[in-house]
Motif scaffolding. Sequence first.
Motif, PDB file in Angstrom:
ATOM      1  N   VAL A   1       1.034  -1.125   0.004  1.00 59.53           N
ATOM      2  CA  VAL A   1       0.219  -0.018  -0.213  1.00 59.53           C
ATOM      3  C   VAL A   1       0.448   1.414   0.379  1.00 59.53           C
ATOM      4  CG1 VAL A   1      -1.742   1.484   1.505  1.00 59.53           C
ATOM      5  CG2 VAL A   1      -1.592  -1.302   1.459  1.00 59.53           C
ATOM      6  N   LEU A   2       1.980   1.535   1.110  1.00 57.90           N
ATOM      7  CA  LEU A   2       2.328   2.378   0.767  1.00 57.90           C
ATOM      8  C   LEU A   2       3.681   2.899   0.279  1.00 57.90           C
ATOM      9  CD1 LEU A   2       4.294   3.327   4.318  1.00 57.90           C
ATOM     10  CD2 LEU A   2       2.255   3.982   3.347  1.00 57.90           C
ATOM     11  N   ARG A   3       4.603   1.577  -0.530  1.00 56.96           N
ATOM     12  CA  ARG A   3       5.080   1.676  -2.142  1.00 56.96           C
ATOM     13  C   ARG A   3       4.738   2.216  -3.180  1.00 56.96           C
ATOM     14  NH1 ARG A   3       8.834  -3.550  -2.634  1.00 56.96           N
ATOM     15  NH2 ARG A   3       9.082  -2.049  -4.125  1.00 56.96           N
ATOM     16  N   ASN A   4       2.765   2.154  -3.171  1.00 58.26           N
ATOM     17  CA  ASN A   4       2.057   2.748  -4.255  1.00 58.26           C
ATOM     18  C   ASN A   4       1.593   3.548  -3.930  1.00 58.26           C
ATOM     19  OD1 ASN A   4       2.880   0.467  -6.691  1.00 58.26           O
ATOM     20  ND2 ASN A   4       2.130  -0.775  -4.628  1.00 58.26           N
ATOM     21  N   SER A   5       1.762   4.442  -3.393  1.00 51.71           N
ATOM     22  CA  SER A   5       0.985   6.288  -2.933  1.00 51.71           C
ATOM     23  C   SER A   5       1.965   6.933  -1.767  1.00 51.71           C
ATOM     24  CB  SER A   5       0.094   5.376  -1.391  1.00 51.71           C
ATOM     25  OG  SER A   5       0.037   4.273  -0.919  1.00 51.71           O
ATOM     26  N   TYR A   6       2.675   6.706  -3.167  1.00 44.94           N
ATOM     27  CA  TYR A   6       3.762   7.893  -3.262  1.00 44.94           C
ATOM     28  C   TYR A   6       3.225   9.947  -3.331  1.00 44.94           C
ATOM     29  CZ  TYR A   6       7.774   4.894  -2.689  1.00 44.94           C
ATOM     30  OH  TYR A   6       8.720   3.923  -2.267  1.00 44.94           O
ATOM     31  N   PRO A   7       2.360   9.453  -4.436  1.00 43.62           N
ATOM     32  CA  PRO A   7       2.088  10.514  -4.848  1.00 43.62           C
ATOM     33  C   PRO A   7       0.825  11.290  -4.021  1.00 43.62           C
ATOM     34  CG  PRO A   7       1.799   9.286  -7.298  1.00 43.62           C
ATOM     35  CD  PRO A   7       2.052   8.401  -5.502  1.00 43.62           C
ATOM     36  N   GLY A   8       0.237  10.538  -3.336  1.00 38.97           N
ATOM     37  CA  GLY A   8      -1.545  10.662  -2.307  1.00 38.97           C
ATOM     38  C   GLY A   8      -0.189  10.868  -0.698  1.00 38.97           C
ATOM     39  N   ILE A   9       1.117  10.596  -0.724  1.00 37.12           N
ATOM     40  CA  ILE A   9       2.016  10.733   0.640  1.00 37.12           C
ATOM     41  C   ILE A   9       2.888  12.557   0.520  1.00 37.12           C
ATOM     42  CG2 ILE A   9       4.388  10.623   1.580  1.00 37.12           C
ATOM     43  CD1 ILE A   9       3.752   7.363   1.237  1.00 37.12           C
ATOM     44  N   LEU A  10       2.965  12.908  -1.022  1.00 39.55           N
ATOM     45  CA  LEU A  10       2.783  13.850  -1.239  1.00 39.55           C
ATOM     46  C   LEU A  10       2.299  14.991  -1.065  1.00 39.55           C
ATOM     47  CD1 LEU A  10       5.810  13.202  -4.325  1.00 39.55           C
ATOM     48  CD2 LEU A  10       5.971  13.680  -1.962  1.00 39.55           C
ATOM     49  N   SER A  11       1.131  14.191  -1.501  1.00 40.30           N
ATOM     50  CA  SER A  11      -0.097  15.445  -1.350  1.00 40.30           C
ATOM     51  C   SER A  11      -0.445  15.563  -0.015  1.00 40.30           C
ATOM     52  CB  SER A  11      -1.133  14.571  -1.855  1.00 40.30           C
ATOM     53  OG  SER A  11      -0.785  14.511  -3.689  1.00 40.30           O
ATOM     54  N   ALA A  12      -0.399  14.886   0.761  1.00 40.43           N
ATOM     55  CA  ALA A  12      -0.402  15.072   2.839  1.00 40.43           C
ATOM     56  C   ALA A  12       0.792  15.838   2.837  1.00 40.43           C
ATOM     57  CB  ALA A  12      -0.928  13.531   2.833  1.00 40.43           C
ATOM     58  N   ALA A  13       2.338  15.674   2.623  1.00 37.20           N
ATOM     59  CA  ALA A  13       3.275  16.634   2.684  1.00 37.20           C
ATOM     60  C   ALA A  13       3.035  17.855   2.365  1.00 37.20           C
ATOM     61  CB  ALA A  13       4.391  16.121   2.763  1.00 37.20           C
ATOM     62  N   ILE A  14       3.005  18.217   1.781  1.00 38.97           N
ATOM     63  CA  ILE A  14       2.435  19.687   0.773  1.00 38.97           C
ATOM     64  C   ILE A  14       1.718  19.586   1.429  1.00 38.97           C
ATOM     65  CG2 ILE A  14       1.756  20.746  -1.506  1.00 38.97           C
ATOM     66  CD1 ILE A  14       3.622  18.961  -2.845  1.00 38.97           C
ATOM     67  N   PHE A  15       0.688  19.258   1.922  1.00 40.24           N
ATOM     68  CA  PHE A  15      -0.465  20.358   2.751  1.00 40.24           C
ATOM     69  C   PHE A  15      -0.127  20.250   4.039  1.00 40.24           C
ATOM     70  CE2 PHE A  15      -4.293  20.095   5.439  1.00 40.24           C
ATOM     71  CZ  PHE A  15      -4.925  20.653   5.177  1.00 40.24           C
ATOM     72  N   SER A  16       0.113  19.633   4.630  1.00 38.15           N
ATOM     73  CA  SER A  16       0.634  20.074   6.135  1.00 38.15           C
ATOM     74  C   SER A  16       1.807  20.884   6.343  1.00 38.15           C
ATOM     75  CB  SER A  16       1.668  18.476   6.632  1.00 38.15           C
ATOM     76  OG  SER A  16       0.791  17.631   6.875  1.00 38.15           O
ATOM     77  N   PHE A  17       3.108  20.570   5.052  1.00 40.36           N
ATOM     78  CA  PHE A  17       3.920  21.807   4.425  1.00 40.36           C
ATOM     79  C   PHE A  17       3.351  22.996   4.823  1.00 40.36           C
ATOM     80  CE2 PHE A  17       6.541  24.496   2.376  1.00 40.36           C
ATOM     81  CZ  PHE A  17       7.799  24.898   3.466  1.00 40.36           C
ATOM     82  N   LEU A  18       1.594  23.839   3.867  1.00 36.38           N
ATOM     83  CA  LEU A  18       2.185  24.782   3.735  1.00 36.38           C
ATOM     84  C   LEU A  18       0.185  25.379   5.189  1.00 36.38           C
ATOM     85  CD1 LEU A  18       0.317  24.548  -0.216  1.00 36.38           C
ATOM     86  CD2 LEU A  18       2.634  25.633   0.766  1.00 36.38           C
ATOM     87  N   VAL A  19      -0.149  24.139   5.355  1.00 38.59           N
ATOM     88  CA  VAL A  19      -0.800  24.313   6.803  1.00 38.59           C
ATOM     89  C   VAL A  19       0.387  25.469   8.314  1.00 38.59           C
ATOM     90  CG1 VAL A  19      -1.488  24.134   8.967  1.00 38.59           C
ATOM     91  CG2 VAL A  19      -2.749  22.702   6.440  1.00 38.59           C
ATOM     92  N   ALA A  20       1.489  24.748   7.848  1.00 36.68           N
ATOM     93  CA  ALA A  20       2.259  25.003   9.268  1.00 36.68           C
ATOM     94  C   ALA A  20       3.495  26.562   8.579  1.00 36.68           C
ATOM     95  CB  ALA A  20       3.950  24.188   9.722  1.00 36.68           C
ATOM     96  N   TRP A  21       3.598  26.224   7.090  1.00 34.04           N
ATOM     97  CA  TRP A  21       4.060  27.459   6.364  1.00 34.04           C
ATOM     98  C   TRP A  21       3.644  28.599   6.509  1.00 34.04           C
ATOM     99  CZ3 TRP A  21       8.890  28.067   6.104  1.00 34.04           C
ATOM    100  CH2 TRP A  21       9.714  28.808   5.396  1.00 34.04           C
ATOM    101  N   ASN A  22       2.045  28.684   6.646  1.00 30.71           N
ATOM    102  CA  ASN A  22       1.627  30.376   6.346  1.00 30.71           C
ATOM    103  C   ASN A  22       0.795  30.502   7.737  1.00 30.71           C
ATOM    104  OD1 ASN A  22       1.871  30.188   3.618  1.00 30.71           O
ATOM    105  ND2 ASN A  22       0.303  28.992   2.795  1.00 30.71           N
ATOM    106  N   ASP A  23       0.053  29.872   8.586  1.00 29.27           N
ATOM    107  CA  ASP A  23      -0.244  30.011   9.295  1.00 29.27           C
ATOM    108  C   ASP A  23       0.089  31.786  10.071  1.00 29.27           C
ATOM    109  OD1 ASP A  23      -1.943  29.052  11.561  1.00 29.27           O
ATOM    110  OD2 ASP A  23      -0.776  29.503  12.985  1.00 29.27           O
ATOM    111  N   TYR A  24      -0.635  32.091  10.620  1.00 25.54           N
ATOM    112  CA  TYR A  24      -0.408  33.390  11.195  1.00 25.54           C
ATOM    113  C   TYR A  24      -1.337  33.615  12.301  1.00 25.54           C
ATOM    114  CZ  TYR A  24      -0.503  38.670  12.062  1.00 25.54           C
ATOM    115  OH  TYR A  24      -0.383  39.612  13.095  1.00 25.54           O
ATOM    116  N   LEU A  25      -2.423  33.234  12.412  1.00 22.53           N
ATOM    117  CA  LEU A  25      -3.484  33.513  13.922  1.00 22.53           C
ATOM    118  C   LEU A  25      -2.967  32.384  14.650  1.00 22.53           C
ATOM    119  CD1 LEU A  25      -5.755  33.970  15.197  1.00 22.53           C
ATOM    120  CD2 LEU A  25      -7.921  32.400  14.175  1.00 22.53           C
ATOM    121  N   VAL A  26      -2.750  31.886  14.581  1.00 20.94           N
ATOM    122  CA  VAL A  26      -2.018  30.421  15.765  1.00 20.94           C
ATOM    123  C   VAL A  26      -0.829  31.070  15.945  1.00 20.94           C
ATOM    124  CG1 VAL A  26      -0.893  28.041  16.933  1.00 20.94           C
ATOM    125  CG2 VAL A  26      -3.417  28.150  15.003  1.00 20.94           C
TER     126      VAL A  26
END
Length: 264
Positions: A176-201
């Motif tokens: 499952v994981l070995r065939n989920s690289y695009p999904g993992i990258l999408s989740a990683a980019i989403f998490s990255f942007l959540v933390a990088w762009n946050d101002y309110l918290v």
Amino acid sequence: MRGWITFAVMSVVTLILLAPIFNIVILSFQGPQTLSGDPVWTVDNFVEIFTQTPVLTYLTNSLLVTLGTTVFGVVIGALAGYPLSRLRNRFARGYSLTLFVVQGLPVIVIVIPLFVVFAAIGLADTLSGVAIIFIAGSMAVTCWMMASYYDSIPYELEEAAWVDGASVFGAFVRIVLRNSYPGILSAAIFSFLVAWNDYLVAVVFLRSESNFTLPIGLQYFFQQNSTDWGPVMAMSVVMLLPPVIIFATLNRYFSIGGIGGAIK
């Protein structure tokens, strides 16, 4: 003909959306105007922010919080998304509903109570405390993203691995994981942007300048230099660069993965 019209419309929309970014970059390289009114092109604004401001401290803090959020967010999302994809029972449905409800809560509603709790346990005004909130905030979406990608991987592949002697966890990792690289990258980019762009918290939790992330540092620097746009725009460019680099580097990997060749 219709394709060219669509291309032209999308190009115009893209240019309109990118116009503010182009303006930031142009202003960051402009110095004081000459007597004739022409701007002076210079890198002095970047030299100033790197030599006279703690922008490197802001950048380091942002990178630490963002990398921690990305790593833990992806690991948790990858593990928690698997039962959401494979299980079909009341527990899984209740778990999914809980994630949906938590994700739907406005951040402003929970940030003050969280600050009170974190202050009581010594996590207020710390990068680790902010990272914990970012991880929790991105976890629901990363779980859904990974579960949706797992749904595209045939269950028969795991069954074949079990027949060959693999454990449930072994099949999950190897198939499952070995065939989920695009999904993992999408989740990683989403998490990255959540933390990088946050101002309110960050603006609620971080009080010491030594703990400021880039969004808070940029706002603090702007308050002190509201009449001098060049250095402020230069610091804005510094904040823009990491997401651009991440997207430019990882974009080509989104086509890698999938289940092509997995049967073999």
